[in-house]
Design an enzyme around this catalytic site. Structure first.
Site, PDB file in Angstrom:
ATOM      1  N   ASP A 333      39.733  91.875  41.833  1.00 46.96           N
ATOM      2  CA  ASP A 333      40.848  90.963  41.653  1.00 46.96           C
ATOM      3  C   ASP A 333      41.012  90.815  40.119  1.00 46.96           C
ATOM      4  O   ASP A 333      40.019  90.548  39.457  1.00 46.96           O
ATOM      5  CB  ASP A 333      40.607  89.569  42.471  1.00 46.96           C
ATOM      6  CG  ASP A 333      41.975  88.649  42.355  1.00 46.96           C
ATOM      7  OD1 ASP A 333      42.962  89.104  42.731  1.00 46.96           O
ATOM      8  OD2 ASP A 333      41.957  87.918  41.469  1.00 46.96           O
ATOM      9  N   GLU A 362      42.579  95.361  40.084  1.00 49.60           N
ATOM     10  CA  GLU A 362      43.880  95.189  39.676  1.00 49.60           C
ATOM     11  C   GLU A 362      43.893  95.500  38.073  1.00 49.60           C
ATOM     12  O   GLU A 362      43.093  94.679  37.456  1.00 49.60           O
ATOM     13  CB  GLU A 362      44.484  93.619  39.936  1.00 49.60           C
ATOM     14  CG  GLU A 362      44.761  93.501  41.382  1.00 49.60           C
ATOM     15  CD  GLU A 362      45.291  92.181  41.389  1.00 49.60           C
ATOM     16  OE1 GLU A 362      46.431  92.094  42.045  1.00 49.60           O
ATOM     17  OE2 GLU A 362      44.609  91.435  41.261  1.00 49.60           O
TER      18      GLU A 362
END
Ligand code: CA
Length: 649
Positions: A333, A362
């Site tokens: 993340d 990400e």
């Protein structure tokens, strides 16, 4: 190697190795005594362990003072048999279960002393990671435990639990669809759901980490028994592995639920979180010297992966999930908050265990980080992180519209000027002679070195799902048109050279009632209504067909940038038509030439192709890899708002 050099390097590395192994081993049990360790500031006035009879009992049965055993490292021993007891650490800031608890009681407030070997389900020692040649061979299915099985008519016995994924119904479904990896939304112990109220409907995505190395209690059948969540998580992994499905964990090392009250802050204040230099941070005025806490996560804080303890914590945590839970991959993340060096070290450490374990994340942050921008693991520099992937938002937004504006349409709704961004996604983010980077929406230069570093997708848990997006950007859209465009969008995903990624339930035409950020929306918004499958079986069959085609034909997943440059050629096309040929013969595919043509115009388009006899395998929303029809000549006509895929032998 020179003998002197070898001894020197041994001396230099040995203490570090010892530290790395021991540093986060906070509790060591033997029947005669239990030893506790904690990484806590050397300047701490006192470090204590309190031992409790249960997770909720009021008073400790024993308190042990830890002594300094190294720099920022404390140690102490409780004699007697502590099996089954609970404990907390206290550095004078408040009690917590430590940073690396491996078992916890309800709501994760106290760590538990259990025998981890007893949590292994039957056959765990024979559990095998499903084989994988290249990450491009993955078909990733992103799912939330509750979304997947909580619907009243889902038919699952263990609704909203890890165990739902062990039920034959789930396994049969996932295998029929054809996916070979699930990416499960945060499944470590997170803070927002009250585990002591299992019957109360509560929902959260789980991006609020509490204990990074313990499964979440609300997904177990009994959060009050520390061993249950661990055993059930392993049962889930085991069942999926037996079905040939890999398990990818969503890991959120970039921030904590909050700074105050986090296990990091309670054990070593101000060590694990970054601060701004100026004192003008974005998170208010809780900082002390050195400025405010930085907020690159948008959640009020950001961790400091570049600091030795935080870096080592991430390495040990990832290794622990691999070794104890047999995890096959990690989705980081807000990876752009972490530093490049840490990500590359983690890749190296994982490679020592099994190079087929996947890493991607990400490639962005959600705010400015208090760290040099050029050293952060951002998408633009993924080529500096070999074999680590990132999500391709260039293609995603060019197909369906930008993250920042749900109502703004793009390629699917016939808006011109998106073709190059989509082509950039199709090649997997590599440099390709036919992709004009000047016309790509976000990236100014190719960001992957290999196509398997590119996650190809049109929707994920964040943001609207595809159905809601189409309804919002296309007011008054009919169901037929919505299905055509939905299928067209996913055709790009599954014919692109990166790793295809699908949000669970898109194949059942799920919607989230138009909610953009459903992280704490009720089940009524987030649950997948599987009864849609009966109403729209054609959508499921189309997705299944795409996946099957991709898995059967290596031309769709060449996994090597040079092969893609040589064997993927874009054809001349009118506006909003994208067409490319794949030289299957060159990469050992049973189809010599494959031609994919995508058309988002509201009327058919004709394109010129090499003269030949072609077998149609995808047309009018149907896919059959054995062939639907034959066409001849040097033109192909693609119908409105759909894809046409043909091959020649
Ligand atoms: Ca929890």
């Amino acid at each position: 190697m020179n003998m002197k050099l070898s001894i020197l390097s041994f001396i230099l590395t040995f203490p570090m190795l010892m530290n790395a192994q021991e540093q986060f081993n906070e509790m060591e049990y033997t029947p005669a005594k239990t030893t506790f360790h904690l990484n806590a500031a050397s300047t701490s006035k006192s470090v204590k362990v309190r031992i409790y009879e249960s997770a909720t009992s009021a008073k400790p049965v024993k308190t042990v003072s830890l002594k300094r055993a190294g720099k920022d490292y404390w140690e102490g021993t409780a004699s007697g048999n502590m099996m089954g007891k609970f404990y907390t650490f206290d550095t004078g800031k408040g009690e917590c279960p430590g940073t690396f608890a491996k078992a916890v009681g309800v709501n994760g407030r106290r760590a538990a002393i259990i025998n981890l070997d007893e949590t292994n389900p039957e056959g765990w020692d024979k559990d095998v990671r499903p084989a994988l040649k290249s990450s491009s061979d993955l078909v990733v299915y992103e799912m939330h435990h509750r979304d997947f099985s909580i619907h009243p008519q889902s038919g699952y016995e263990h609704k909203g639990k890890f165990l739902a994924l062990t039920e034959p119904k789930a396994i049969y479904y996932l295998k029929t669809l054809g996916i070979n990896a699930v990416q499960i939304l945060p499944s470590y112990d997170y803070a927002t759901v009250d585990e002591s109220k299992p019957d109360k409907p509560q929902y959260n995505w789980g991006y609020d980490p509490l204990n990074y190395n313990v499964p979440e209690g609300s997904y177990s059948t009994d959060a009050t028994k520390p061993e249950v969540r661990i055993r059930e998580f392993k049962e889930m992994v085991n069942a999926l592995h037996k079905a040939g499905i890999r398990v990818i964990l969503d890991v959120v090392y970039n921030h904590c639920m909050s700074i105050e009250g986090s296990n990091f802050q309670l054990t070593y204040p101000d060590y694990y979180f970054r601060k701004t230099e100026t004192g003008k941070g974005t998170s208010g005025s809780i900082g002390s010297k050195g400025g405010d806490y930085s907020n690159g996560s948008g959640c009020g804080n950001e961790t400091a992966s570049e600091r030795p303890l935080m870096r080592q914590f991430m390495i040990e945590s990832v290794k622990y999930w691999i070794n104890e839970y047999h995890i096959d991959g990690f989705r980081f993340d807000l990876m752009g908050i972490h530093d490049i060096e840490t990500m590359n070290i983690i890749r190296k450490e994982i490679d020592k265990i099994d190079p087929s374990i996947t890493m991607y994340g990400e490639g962005w942050s959600a705010g400015t980080c208090a760290f040099p921008q050029d050293k952060l693991a951002m998408k633009a520099v993924m080529y500096k992180m070999p074999r680590i992937g990132a999500f391709g938002d260039d293609m995603r937004d060019a197909i369906r519209g930008p993250f920042s504006d749900d109502t703004k349409p793009a390629y699917l709704t016939g808006i011109k000027g998106n073709d190059e961004s989509i082509k950039f996604g199709i090649v997997g983010g590599i440099a390709h002679p036919q992709v004009n980077m000047k016309k790509v929406n976000y990236s100014t230069s190719p960001w992957t070195a290999q196509p398997s570093q590119h996650i190809s997708y049109v929707s994920c848990h964040d943001d609207m799902c595809l159905v809601d997006r189409l309804r919002t950007s296309f007011p008054g859209i009919t169901t037929e048109e919505l299905i055509r465009l939905d299928e067209l969008a996913q055709t790009f995903v599954f014919t692109s050279q990166g790793i295809p990624f699908l949000l669970a339930g898109e194949e059942a035409l799920r919607d989230k009632k138009g909610v953009h950020n459903s992280f704490e929306s009720p089940d009524s918004v987030n649950q997948i209504d599987w009864t849609n499958l009966q109403r729209h079986s054609e959508v499921f069959l189309y997705y299944k067909g795409l996946i099957e085609m991709r898995k059967q034909h290596p031309a769709f997943r060449m996994a090597d940038a040079d092969l893609v440059r040589k064997n993927l050629t874009f054809l001349d096309t009118p506006d909003n038509v994208i067409a490319f040929t794949l030289n299957g013969k060159a990469v050992g595919d049973s189809w010599d030439t494959i031609i994919c043509v995508m058309n988002s115009n509201k009327s058919p388009r004709r394109i010129t192709v090499p003269d030949g006899t072609y077998t149609v395998i995808c047309r009018d929303g149907m896919i059959n890899t054995d062939g639907i029809d034959k066409v001849y000549g040097n033109t192909l006509t693609v119908g409105s708002q759909q894809a046409l895929i043909v091959f020649s032998k």
